[in-house]
Design a protein around this motif. Structure first.
Motif, short mmCIF file in Angstrom:
data_model
loop_
_atom_site.label_atom_id
_atom_site.label_comp_id
_atom_site.label_asym_id
_atom_site.label_seq_id
_atom_site.Cartn_x
_atom_site.Cartn_y
_atom_site.Cartn_z
N GLN A 150 0.82 -1.22 0.00
CA GLN A 150 0.00 0.00 0.00
C GLN A 150 0.85 1.26 0.00
OE1 GLN A 150 -2.53 -0.16 3.40
NE2 GLN A 150 -3.77 -1.83 2.59
N ALA A 151 1.99 1.16 0.69
CA ALA A 151 2.81 2.36 0.86
C ALA A 151 3.89 2.47 -0.20
CB ALA A 151 3.46 2.35 2.25
N SER A 152 3.94 1.49 -1.11
CA SER A 152 5.12 1.41 -1.99
C SER A 152 5.26 2.65 -2.87
CB SER A 152 5.04 0.16 -2.84
OG SER A 152 3.98 0.27 -3.75
N GLU A 153 4.13 3.17 -3.35
CA GLU A 153 4.24 4.31 -4.28
C GLU A 153 4.85 5.52 -3.58
OE1 GLU A 153 0.65 5.07 -6.54
OE2 GLU A 153 1.56 6.95 -7.20
N ARG A 154 4.32 5.81 -2.40
CA ARG A 154 4.84 6.96 -1.67
C ARG A 154 6.29 6.73 -1.27
NH1 ARG A 154 3.21 9.05 4.12
NH2 ARG A 154 4.41 10.98 4.09
N ALA A 155 6.58 5.48 -0.87
CA ALA A 155 7.95 5.15 -0.44
C ALA A 155 8.93 5.35 -1.59
CB ALA A 155 7.99 3.71 0.05
N ARG A 194 8.65 7.32 -4.09
CA ARG A 194 8.82 8.74 -4.35
C ARG A 194 9.74 9.39 -3.32
NH1 ARG A 194 5.11 11.71 -2.79
NH2 ARG A 194 3.61 10.01 -2.95
N LEU A 195 9.62 8.96 -2.08
CA LEU A 195 10.45 9.55 -1.03
C LEU A 195 11.84 8.93 -1.00
CD1 LEU A 195 7.91 9.73 1.94
CD2 LEU A 195 8.61 11.56 0.42
N LEU A 206 6.78 6.81 7.37
CA LEU A 206 7.08 7.56 6.15
C LEU A 206 7.03 9.07 6.42
CD1 LEU A 206 5.26 5.49 3.39
CD2 LEU A 206 7.70 5.65 3.84
N ASP A 207 6.07 9.48 7.26
CA ASP A 207 6.01 10.90 7.63
C ASP A 207 7.31 11.33 8.28
OD1 ASP A 207 3.49 11.08 6.67
OD2 ASP A 207 2.47 11.03 8.61
N ALA A 208 7.83 10.45 9.15
CA ALA A 208 9.06 10.78 9.86
C ALA A 208 10.25 10.83 8.90
CB ALA A 208 9.31 9.75 10.96
N LEU A 209 10.22 9.94 7.89
CA LEU A 209 11.36 9.87 6.97
C LEU A 209 11.32 10.99 5.92
CD1 LEU A 209 11.53 6.02 6.41
CD2 LEU A 209 13.17 7.44 7.63
N GLU A 210 10.14 11.57 5.73
CA GLU A 210 9.96 12.55 4.66
C GLU A 210 10.93 13.71 4.82
OE1 GLU A 210 5.91 13.60 4.10
OE2 GLU A 210 6.31 14.34 2.09
N THR A 211 11.17 14.14 6.03
CA THR A 211 12.04 15.29 6.26
C THR A 211 13.46 14.86 6.62
OG1 THR A 211 11.26 15.29 8.53
CG2 THR A 211 10.18 16.80 7.02
N ARG A 212 13.72 13.56 6.52
CA ARG A 212 15.00 13.00 6.97
C ARG A 212 16.05 13.12 5.87
NH1 ARG A 212 18.25 11.81 10.95
NH2 ARG A 212 19.46 9.91 10.69
N ARG A 213 17.21 13.67 6.25
CA ARG A 213 18.35 13.62 5.34
C ARG A 213 19.13 12.36 5.71
NH1 ARG A 213 19.80 18.32 2.89
NH2 ARG A 213 18.41 20.07 3.29
N GLY A 214 19.79 11.79 4.74
CA GLY A 214 20.55 10.58 5.02
C GLY A 214 19.74 9.36 4.65
#
Lengths: 560, 217
Positions: A418-423, A425-426, A460-468
């Motif tokens: 379910q999350a693969s598309e957003r993942a 992209r991010l 994914l929300d947490a990773l969205e702003t994550r560098r690295g």
């Protein structure tokens, strides 16, 4: 302070400056005069130095007018006049007439190219190329006829010789205009400089150019130096490197490649002391090569631009659909919040009014019966509010659990899917593992699916702003006593802040700008109704949320 | 005691507050509170009930919940506004949002309150609404009284009145109507008597009151 702008300058400001200062036509008469004089000298020089079968000077005239406009027509006329005056022995009227025809033809042609085609601009296409070629052909024919007319007056020649000379001039003009004109216009219009200004693209272009020059040299050597091979039959080999460059770099690259082939060919012709008639045949082949290469370049450029436009559109559409989904979620949340507020505010209003009334009753020394009745109503309204809260809770907890055996691996794979598309992209890599693979849990598939989707969304929300590194793990394994299955959702995000940890699972606690903070509270509720637990495993560092769910009866104990 | 919560001014005690609210708890608690504060309070469980109640006692105002079954609070405000000498409406909502407030004020509501309503705000809103209604009612009463007196004039007297209050002299009036100046004087005396006017200036004042636009309409 000043270091940053300076560091940024090499990539930005020279690009702008160069085009502004050098690639726009001059407005001052002084600059125009300098350019005109330089043009006339170059024109006369080229007229003297180049063979009959290659005339780059008409291209120079057309490019000048196409770029700078009709102001440069006098310069074009002066160039033609001086070149003819020096070269021909015919009388003044003949020279004047020829110069007039030539100047008029090239000026008109240059003006038409500048006005009605986008040749030279980065968005030029095959249509522009066709128009340019048509104009070039007409101009070349007119100029060749003018030259022939003048030479007729000089001395009587057999018709055959005149026809051959005309054909030679015509070919030389056409090849010159097509090859050199295309290149000059590409340069003046800014399409080629633009290619060079993008650092990555420039490196690619220069690398391709070096490769191309190597292949070109080798091919020319093979054609002209290896004697047993027929030169004309081998010419087609020159198409391959030229077309390769055209495919990769569009019209700008094609113009450059054609010009380089032409230069190489001329050098080879001079070095191998080829006869004039053979040179003419080579130039005709050259013309075919140039036109083919330019068309391929134009089409490749069009295709690249279309692909880019489609890409932009696709990402725009994706962004819109995401924004819509987000808006719908926010709207649904707002709706729910509004309904809750209304239902709770009614009894609260009544309670507040009754309490104030009670105060007035006491102050005004009214009869006790009314006060007692009012206080009883306060109690009633409180009960009503409490009932509503309980009804709400029951509503959200209502649906009976439909427990069934579910493969833990499948649940995790579904959540990841379910999350693969957003993942994607991010740029988040999702890793799913289940040990042992056949592990099964006794749960309501839909409800636990919701919980997993919720946890993955949080990650994914947490990773969205994550560098690295952006990584997400979904793992399932059997608890040591095999009565439970442990499932963990872990990410490489920054983890849960100390101050949030205590209230992490409470409703209305959220760190997100939009959200009711219900996700984890709800998830915990669902897991607990299954007789399981949900907790934050990681004390510090990247987030690891773990849940324990009852194992299915049929689940094979690990190790069997 | 909070100065804003002193008992209502003597002139307004006995003024009526209509409460339109479908929630029985909210409605009866509000009725009780307002009665204890000295107002006559009448509750309605729907907008339809209020509209069907016929002639309302004035001065008055209405406290109307936005969410009502059938005709909602905003629609009720719109309908009341269309009536002559409209009843001032205070709109109340349990989930206050800016857009509802804006619509309510555009529909002619005099105030907008959010539940649970603060008592000071409520009393201030009610007092403000009643004050505006009292003025409206006074103006409306005067006007209908003047109209009643005017109905006693004959058509000819009406013509004479119009011409005089347009600023014409008796002689000019006589010429215009083709009658003698003496007759005009007789008409004028009759008009003064019927309209209960002591001086000619009073006639101008009456004309002005008649021609003034209806407030709130």
């Amino acid at each position: 302070m000043s270091r940053l702008p300076e560091a940024a300058r090499p990539t930005q400001s020279p690009a702008g400056n160069r085009r502004d200062a050098h690639w726009l036509p001059p407005t001052g008469w002084r600059q125009r005069l300098v350019i005109s004089v330089a043009y006339v000298m170059l024109y006369v020089l080229l007229d003297f130095s180049t063979p009959q079968t290659w005339n780059p000077q008409p291209a120079l005239a057309m490019a000048l007018v196409a770029w700078g406009g009709l102001r440069f027509v006098p310069a074009v006329f002066a160039g033609a006049l001086i070149a003819h005056g020096l070269a021909s022995q015919s009388g003044v009227p003949g020279i004047l007439l020829a110069a007039l025809i030539i100047a008029a033809a090239y000026s008109a042609g240059g003006y038409a190219v500048g006005r009605y085609t986008r040749i030279g601009r980065p968005d030029a296409g095959a249509r522009d190329l066709t128009r340019f070629l048509a104009v070039a052909l007409v101009c070349a024919v007119l100029a060749a006829l003018a030259d022939t007319l003048v030479s007729l007056g000089e001395r009587a020649l057999p018709l055959r010789a005149i026809a051959l000379a005309t054909l030679e001039r015509l070919t030389g003009n056409v090849v010159g205009v097509v090859v050199v004109g295309a290149l000059l216009l590409q340069w003046a219009g800014g399409a080629l400089p633009a290619l060079l200004e993008v650092p990555g693209l420039r490196r690619r272009l220069l690398r391709d150019l070096m490769l191309f020059l190597g292949v070109l040299g080798a091919t020319l050597f093979a054609i002209f130096a290896i004697k047993p091979l027929d030169e004309f039959r081998m010419f087609y080999l020159l198409f391959l490197p030229a077309l390769a460059v055209a495919m990769r770099h569009g019209l700008g690259g094609a113009a450059l490649a054609a010009a380089l082939v032409q230069a190489g060919l001329l050098i080879a012709l001079v070095l191998s002391q080829t006869r004039a008639a053979t040179a003419l045949e080579f130039q005709l082949l050259m013309l075919a090569l140039a036109i083919t290469t330019l068309y391929v370049g134009a089409l490749a450029g069009e295709r690249a631009r279309q692909a880019e436009a489609l890409d932009v559109r696709a990402s725009e559409l994706r962004r819109q659909s995401e924004a819509l989904a987000e808006a719908q979620r926010v709207a649904a949340t707002a709706e729910l919040a509004g309904a809750l507020a209304h239902e709770l505010n009614q009894p609260l209003s009544a309670i507040a009014n009754y309490a104030r009334a009670s105060k007035l009753l006491v102050e005004q020394n009214r009869e006790r019966a009314l006060l007692i009745d009012t206080l009883a109503r306060i109690a009633d309204e409180s009960t009503r509010a409490g009932e509503f809260v309980r009804r709400m809770r029951d509503f959200y907890r209502s649906g009976q659990l439909r427990l069934q055996d579910c493969a833990a691996g499948e649940l995790l794979a579904a959540a990841a899917g379910q999350a693969s598309e957003r993942a994607t992209r991010l740029g988040v890599e999702i890793e799913v593992s289940c040990m042992p693979p056949g592990l099964a849990v006794m749960v309501d598939r839909v409800q636990i699916g919701t919980v997993l989707a919720n946890l993955v969304r949080n990650a994914l929300d947490a990773l969205e702003t994550r560098r690295g590194p952006r990584q997400l793990w979904l793992r399932a394994w059997a608890a040591p006593d095999s009565a439970e299955v442990l499932i963990e959702v872990a990410d490489t995000g920054v983890g849960v802040a100390e101050e949030v940890r205590a209230t992490l699972f409470e409703p209305m606690s959220t760190t997100k700008p939009r959200g009711m903070g219900l996700g984890l509270a709800m998830s915990k509720g669902i897991v607990e109704r299954h007789g399981g637990r949900l907790w934050l495993e990681s004390a510090a560092g990247p987030t690891r949320l773990r849940m324990a769910l009852p194992a299915a009866a049929a689940s094979p104990p690990s190790g069997v | 005691m909070n100065p804003a919560l002193v008992p209502a001014p003597a002139a307004l005690v006995g003024a009526t507050v209509y409460v339109v609210e479908d929630d029985v708890g909210v409605r009866s608690s509000l009725e009780l509170l307002l009665r204890l504060r000295g107002y006559v309070c009448v509750g309605f469980e729907s907008a339809e009930a209020l509209l069907a109640a016929g002639a309302l006692r004035r001065p008055a105002c209405a406290i109307v919940d936005v969410r009502l079954p059938g005709i909602d609070g905003l629609e009720l405000a719109r309908r009341l506004r269309a009536q002559e000498a409209p009843l001032p409406v205070i709109v109340v909502t349990a989930h206050g949002d800016v857009s509802t407030a804006r619509v309510a004020l555009r529909e002619g509501a005099v105030d907008f309150l959010e539940k649970p309503v603060d008592e000071v705000e409520l009393i201030n809103a009610v007092e403000g609404a009643l004050e505006s209604d009292r003025q409206k009612v006074t103006i409306s009463r005067e006007r209908s009284e003047i109209r009643r007196r005017f109905e006693r004039l004959t058509p000819r007297e009406r013509e004479v009145f119009d011409l005089i209050t347009d600023g014409h002299h008796n002689r000019e009036v006589a010429e215009t109507l083709g009658i003698s100046p003496r007759t005009v004087e007789v008409h004028r005396a009759r008009i003064m008597e019927k309209l209960d006017a002591k001086r000619v200036g009073d006639l101008f004042r009456l004309r002005f009151a008649l021609d003034a636009p209806e407030s709130g309409a």
